[in-house]
Design an enzyme around this catalytic site. Structure first.
Site, mmCIF file in Angstrom:
data_model
loop_
_atom_site.group_PDB
_atom_site.id
_atom_site.type_symbol
_atom_site.label_atom_id
_atom_site.label_comp_id
_atom_site.label_asym_id
_atom_site.label_seq_id
_atom_site.Cartn_x
_atom_site.Cartn_y
_atom_site.Cartn_z
ATOM 1 N N HIS A 70 -11.363 -8.132 7.579
ATOM 2 C CA HIS A 70 -10.177 -8.962 7.798
ATOM 3 C C HIS A 70 -10.204 -9.614 9.182
ATOM 4 O O HIS A 70 -10.858 -9.132 10.097
ATOM 5 C CB HIS A 70 -8.910 -8.115 7.664
ATOM 6 N N TYR A 105 -0.714 1.222 14.660
ATOM 7 C CA TYR A 105 -1.285 0.355 13.621
ATOM 8 C C TYR A 105 -0.408 0.383 12.373
ATOM 9 O O TYR A 105 -0.043 -0.661 11.835
ATOM 10 C CB TYR A 105 -2.705 0.826 13.300
ATOM 11 N N HIS A 106 -0.051 1.578 11.898
ATOM 12 C CA HIS A 106 0.926 1.756 10.834
ATOM 13 C C HIS A 106 2.152 2.467 11.402
ATOM 14 O O HIS A 106 2.017 3.317 12.273
ATOM 15 C CB HIS A 106 0.365 2.620 9.691
ATOM 16 N N GLY A 166 -1.237 -8.504 3.151
ATOM 17 C CA GLY A 166 -0.056 -9.268 3.544
ATOM 18 C C GLY A 166 -0.202 -10.755 3.286
ATOM 19 O O GLY A 166 0.721 -11.401 2.781
ATOM 20 N N ASN A 188 0.793 -1.236 0.000
ATOM 21 C CA ASN A 188 0.000 0.000 0.000
ATOM 22 C C ASN A 188 0.824 1.285 0.000
ATOM 23 O O ASN A 188 0.526 2.232 0.728
ATOM 24 C CB ASN A 188 -0.993 -0.007 1.170
ATOM 25 N N THR A 243 -5.984 -10.377 4.064
ATOM 26 C CA THR A 243 -5.324 -9.076 4.057
ATOM 27 C C THR A 243 -4.339 -9.028 2.895
ATOM 28 O O THR A 243 -3.978 -10.061 2.311
ATOM 29 C CB THR A 243 -4.560 -8.837 5.363
#
Length: 382
Positions: free
Chosen positions: A353, A336-337, A303, A192, A301
């Site tokens: 997810h 989270y990120h 990933g 992303n 997801t």
């Protein structure tokens, strides 16, 4: 038991699996918001140059145990061991080539990532109608610009690598000093369009394939609402320098305009990327594989999608930045990120997810040596 009866039972079992997949998919909420309610930036003259678009305690979370499938005699579900989730960056890890090859063989019964990584130019023509994967009642059209960027052959055709890194975006990467280790891999996959330059010491710089959900244009680049955000977006694309840009353009209604904006900018600025648009069967095929192994995911997801596909191209796969918990093993808060302030309820029933379940599955694969899951700091080079 007669041969005819066994065939009948197998057919019934297969039909049940297909029914479950379709039923579950119908319940998945669209991940991309309705663009009609968002501020739009109207490009002037952006046309093709030749044409006038888990705070959970992971240590006490039981792991998934896989059983022999009752619905498919063609795939042998993997016999994972029960155990505790722990810091997976252990020097005791040993690559299990036999298990890795078995996983690749079983996944190839569901999909071939070399083929399914992208639809090809020969498959469609401008104006063709495509039904969205998560909303079969709604459609989009293949624009002239999108058609121009469809590859003529798979961008991963005849590619194979000894060691690959898949870099997730969890805040667990912050202060990890994993940048050099990640960049040392033969092939690096990122998710992303996550920024790398200002976080290079922890996440590295090398990128060979990167995904871009249409919603990233809105979340990370403010829907290109000013010239400044357009320039930032173009700079990020130009930094990819020959990488594969994987755009899931046909997942859900709502992102088609953002996809077109990105495509127009790629064409206008002659950005050096190899674009790929996943096949319309890829997501269902990936989910079908994991369901057969009793991993009850709603929607994989990014990933997990990348790991599943990477088994086709990579011998040894290392995962970084995969940590769906609000705290690290020492109880410290984890973003989270690693690059923004976005928050997320990992266990929300409304989420499309099931990240903790995916993580437990990947942890089981780590313990058996099929992949390596890095969740702690990387050792500095000696």
């Amino acid at each position: 038991m007669s041969f005819e009866f066994r065939i009948l039972m197998f057919g019934i079992g297969t039909a049940l699996v297909i029914f479950v997949i379709i039923a579950d998919m119908s319940e998945v909420e669209e991940e991309i918001p309705n663009i009609g309610d968002l501020q739009k930036f109207h490009f002037k003259g952006f046309m093709h140059p030749t044409n006038s678009s888990l705070g959970l305690n992971a240590a006490h979370t039981p792991l998934v145990t896989f059983r022999k499938s009752k619905v498919s005699s063609s795939v042998t579900p993997l016999p994972y061991l029960k155990g505790k989730t722990s810091n997976s960056s252990s020097s005791e890890w040993t690559f299990n080539r036999t298990l890795s090859n078995l996983i690749r063989k079983n996944i190839l019964r569901f999909l071939d990532a070399e083929r399914d990584i992208s639809i090809l130019k020969s498959t469609f023509k401008p104006g063709d109608v495509i039904h969205y994967i998560f909303d079969r009642q709604r459609t989009t059209n293949i624009s002239e610009n999108l058609y121009h960027l469809l590859p003529t052959a798979s961008p991963m055709r005849k590619q194979h690598y000894r060691k690959c890194a898949i870099v997730g975006n969890s805040g667990i990467l912050l202060n990890s000093s994993c940048g050099d280790e990640i960049d040392s891999h033969d092939f690096v996959i990122r998710c992303n369009l996550a920024p790398v330059e200002e976080y290079a010491a922890d996440v590295g710089l090398r990128t060979n394939l990167v995904t871009m959900n249409p919603s990233v244009v809105q979340r990370a680049f403010q829907d290109l609402s000013s010239e400044e955000w357009v320039e930032r977006f173009v700079h990020r694309l130009q930094s990819l320098s020959g990488s594969v840009l994987w755009i899931p353009a046909f997942m859900a209604k709502g992102g088609e305009e953002r996809v077109e904006w990105a495509i127009r900018l790629i064409l206008l600025h002659t950005v050096n990327v190899r674009t790929a648009f996943p096949s319309l069967r890829l997501l269902h095929a990936v989910r079908g594989y994991w369901l057969t192994n009793h991993v009850q995911i709603k929607r994989p997801t990014t990933g997990l999608l990348m790991y599943t596909m990477a088994t086709r191209f990579c011998d040894e796969i290392h995962l970084y930045g995969f940590w769906p918990f609000a705290h690290d093993p020492d109880g410290k808060a984890v973003k989270y990120h690693y690059y923004d302030t976005l928050t997320y309820h990992y266990t929300s029933s409304a989420s499309p997810h099931t990240m903790p379940l995916e993580f437990r599955t990947l942890s089981a694969l780590h313990r058996q040596g099929a992949l390596r899951l890095h969740t702690g700091p990387c050792k500095p080079p000696t």
